[in-house]
Design a protein around this motif. Structure first.
Motif, PDB file in Angstrom:
ATOM      1  N   VAL A   1       0.894  -1.222   0.086  1.00  0.00           N
ATOM      2  CA  VAL A   1      -0.184   0.111   0.226  1.00  0.00           C
ATOM      3  C   VAL A   1       0.736   1.316   0.165  1.00  0.00           C
ATOM      4  O   VAL A   1       1.896   1.402   0.849  1.00  0.00           O
ATOM      5  CB  VAL A   1      -0.831  -0.084   1.347  1.00  0.00           C
ATOM      6  CG1 VAL A   1      -1.984   1.346   1.089  1.00  0.00           C
ATOM      7  CG2 VAL A   1      -1.951  -1.255   1.236  1.00  0.00           C
TER       8      VAL A   1
ATOM      9  N   VAL B   1      -4.160   6.720  -2.600  1.00  0.00           N
ATOM     10  CA  VAL B   1      -3.825   5.297  -2.199  1.00  0.00           C
ATOM     11  C   VAL B   1      -3.749   4.533  -3.202  1.00  0.00           C
ATOM     12  O   VAL B   1      -4.511   4.076  -4.116  1.00  0.00           O
ATOM     13  CB  VAL B   1      -4.687   4.751  -0.979  1.00  0.00           C
ATOM     14  CG1 VAL B   1      -4.257   3.512  -0.472  1.00  0.00           C
ATOM     15  CG2 VAL B   1      -4.791   5.649   0.304  1.00  0.00           C
TER      16      VAL B   1
ATOM     17  N   VAL C   1      -2.635   0.453  -4.289  1.00  0.00           N
ATOM     18  CA  VAL C   1      -2.319  -0.922  -3.839  1.00  0.00           C
ATOM     19  C   VAL C   1      -1.740  -1.852  -4.902  1.00  0.00           C
ATOM     20  O   VAL C   1      -2.305  -1.885  -6.031  1.00  0.00           O
ATOM     21  CB  VAL C   1      -3.448  -1.798  -3.282  1.00  0.00           C
ATOM     22  CG1 VAL C   1      -3.309  -3.069  -2.692  1.00  0.00           C
ATOM     23  CG2 VAL C   1      -4.298  -1.064  -2.181  1.00  0.00           C
TER      24      VAL C   1
ATOM     25  N   HIS D   1      -8.147   9.251  -0.896  1.00  0.00           N
ATOM     26  CA  HIS D   1      -8.343   9.184   0.572  1.00  0.00           C
ATOM     27  C   HIS D   1      -8.597  10.624   1.069  1.00  0.00           C
ATOM     28  O   HIS D   1      -7.660  11.403   0.737  1.00  0.00           O
ATOM     29  CB  HIS D   1      -7.150   8.651   1.460  1.00  0.00           C
ATOM     30  CG  HIS D   1      -7.649   8.676   3.007  1.00  0.00           C
ATOM     31  ND1 HIS D   1      -7.162   9.410   3.794  1.00  0.00           N
ATOM     32  CD2 HIS D   1      -8.200   7.396   3.601  1.00  0.00           C
ATOM     33  CE1 HIS D   1      -7.493   9.297   5.095  1.00  0.00           C
ATOM     34  NE2 HIS D   1      -8.145   7.891   4.883  1.00  0.00           N
TER      35      HIS D   1
ATOM     36  N   TYR E   1      -8.131   0.713   9.576  1.00  0.00           N
ATOM     37  CA  TYR E   1      -9.070   0.132   8.688  1.00  0.00           C
ATOM     38  C   TYR E   1      -9.145  -1.424   8.633  1.00  0.00           C
ATOM     39  O   TYR E   1      -7.867  -1.870   9.060  1.00  0.00           O
ATOM     40  CB  TYR E   1      -8.851   0.611   7.249  1.00  0.00           C
ATOM     41  CG  TYR E   1      -9.431   2.260   7.313  1.00  0.00           C
ATOM     42  CD1 TYR E   1     -10.348   2.664   6.932  1.00  0.00           C
ATOM     43  CD2 TYR E   1      -8.007   2.935   7.383  1.00  0.00           C
ATOM     44  CE1 TYR E   1     -10.408   4.259   6.848  1.00  0.00           C
ATOM     45  CE2 TYR E   1      -8.067   4.357   7.381  1.00  0.00           C
ATOM     46  CZ  TYR E   1      -9.466   4.942   7.156  1.00  0.00           C
ATOM     47  OH  TYR E   1      -9.440   6.280   7.081  1.00  0.00           O
TER      48      TYR E   1
ATOM     49  N   ALA F   1      -7.774  -4.278   6.752  1.00  0.00           N
ATOM     50  CA  ALA F   1      -6.876  -4.461   5.748  1.00  0.00           C
ATOM     51  C   ALA F   1      -7.508  -4.850   4.597  1.00  0.00           C
ATOM     52  O   ALA F   1      -7.301  -4.568   3.436  1.00  0.00           O
ATOM     53  CB  ALA F   1      -5.540  -5.324   6.034  1.00  0.00           C
TER      54      ALA F   1
ATOM     55  N   ASP G   1     -10.350  -4.624   3.582  1.00  0.00           N
ATOM     56  CA  ASP G   1     -11.185  -3.572   2.621  1.00  0.00           C
ATOM     57  C   ASP G   1     -10.226  -2.486   1.818  1.00  0.00           C
ATOM     58  O   ASP G   1     -10.657  -2.261   0.737  1.00  0.00           O
ATOM     59  CB  ASP G   1     -12.072  -2.692   3.940  1.00  0.00           C
ATOM     60  CG  ASP G   1     -13.023  -3.464   4.156  1.00  0.00           C
ATOM     61  OD1 ASP G   1     -13.413  -4.572   3.735  1.00  0.00           O
ATOM     62  OD2 ASP G   1     -13.511  -3.060   5.486  1.00  0.00           O
ATOM     63  N   VAL G   2      -8.970  -2.275   2.610  1.00  0.00           N
ATOM     64  CA  VAL G   2      -8.206  -1.347   1.732  1.00  0.00           C
ATOM     65  C   VAL G   2      -7.783  -2.020   0.520  1.00  0.00           C
ATOM     66  O   VAL G   2      -7.386  -1.280  -0.371  1.00  0.00           O
ATOM     67  CB  VAL G   2      -6.940  -0.751   2.727  1.00  0.00           C
ATOM     68  CG1 VAL G   2      -6.068  -0.011   1.964  1.00  0.00           C
ATOM     69  CG2 VAL G   2      -7.679  -0.085   4.005  1.00  0.00           C
TER      70      VAL G   2
ATOM     71  N   PHE H   1     -12.650   1.972   1.922  1.00  0.00           N
ATOM     72  CA  PHE H   1     -12.496   2.150   3.333  1.00  0.00           C
ATOM     73  C   PHE H   1     -13.985   2.095   3.915  1.00  0.00           C
ATOM     74  O   PHE H   1     -14.809   2.457   3.478  1.00  0.00           O
ATOM     75  CB  PHE H   1     -11.952   3.429   3.981  1.00  0.00           C
ATOM     76  CG  PHE H   1     -10.726   3.800   3.427  1.00  0.00           C
ATOM     77  CD1 PHE H   1      -9.672   3.314   4.288  1.00  0.00           C
ATOM     78  CD2 PHE H   1     -10.377   4.613   2.224  1.00  0.00           C
ATOM     79  CE1 PHE H   1      -8.292   3.717   3.812  1.00  0.00           C
ATOM     80  CE2 PHE H   1      -9.199   4.964   1.904  1.00  0.00           C
ATOM     81  CZ  PHE H   1      -7.991   4.349   2.585  1.00  0.00           C
TER      82      PHE H   1
END
Length: 167
Positions: A87, A112, A114, A128, A156, A158, A160-161, A166
Motif C-alpha cells: 500500500v 492510495v 495497492v 483518501h 481500517y 486491511a 477493505d483497503v 474504506f
C-alpha cells in the motif's frame, strides 16, 4: 554443498535509478525482495542478485505534474499477511495555480495505491479524503493504520483497503 557459513550480505542498491532521494525502504518477510520508494516510483530489487527486479509506476490519477502536482511517494507499507500487497501513499498537490507559499494546511486528498509486488500490477487506487503522513499494518496483517496531521489515527480492516475501499 559446503559446510562453510554463509557470509553476511550487505545490499547496496544502485540508487541512481531513482531521480531523487529515497524516502523509504522495506524488505519482504521472506527476505527475497527489497522495496525502495523515491519520487513517484516504487522499485523492487532482487535481494540475492542485488539487481532491479520491477518498477511500480502507478502515476497519480493520470495527470501531469504541471497541472496537478507531483505525485511523490510519501510512505508505503507491506502486508505481513501475504508479503506481497504493498500500500502506497502518494501526494496529490493542488493545481499549480491554486498553490500558495503561505498555505500551511495539510494537502488533500492523498492517493492510495495497492500493488502486488510479485506481478508488479497496480491492483487498485483511490483517493483518501484525509492527509495521512504514515501507515502500517498490524503484525497479523488484519488492520491498516494511517496517521496524519493533527495527531489523527485511523484504523481500517486491511482486506477493505486491499480491495479499494474504506469501511
Amino acid at each position: 554443498m559446503s559446510d562453510e557459513p554463509i557470509p553476511p550480505v550487505f545490499l547496496k542498491p544502485d540508487t541512481g535509478t531513482h531521480t531523487s532521494d529515497i524516502v523509504q525502504l522495506l524488505v519482504t518477510p521472506d527476505g527475497r525482495r527489497l522495496i525502495s520508494a523515491g519520487e513517484c516510483t516504487v522499485r523492487v530489487w532482487d535481494a540475492l542478485t542485488r539487481r532491479p527486479w520491477a518498477v511500480l509506476l502507478g502515476q497519480v490519477s493520470g495527470r501531469s505534474e504541471e497541472a496537478y502536482g507531483s505525485g511523490n511517494v510519501l510512505r508505503m507499507a507491506l502486508s505481513p499477511a501475504d508479503g506481497r500487497s504493498l500500500v502506497v501513499l502518494k501526494d496529490v498537490d493542488a493545481p499549480q495555480a491554486e498553490r500558495s507559499a503561505a498555505h500551511s494546511e495539510p494537502r488533500q486528498p492523498t492517493e492510495v495505491q495497492v500493488f502486488d509486488i510479485e506481478t508488479g500490477n497496480l491492483r487498485s487506487r483511490f483517493l483518501h479524503e484525509g492527509s495521512p503522513t504514515d501507515l502500517d499494518f498490524s503484525a497479523d496483517g488484519r488492520y491498516l493504520a494511517m496517521a496524519g496531521w493533527g495527531g489523527q489515527v485511523q484504523v481500517y480492516a486491511a482486506r477493505d483497503v486491499l480491495q479499494a475501499g474504506f469501511k
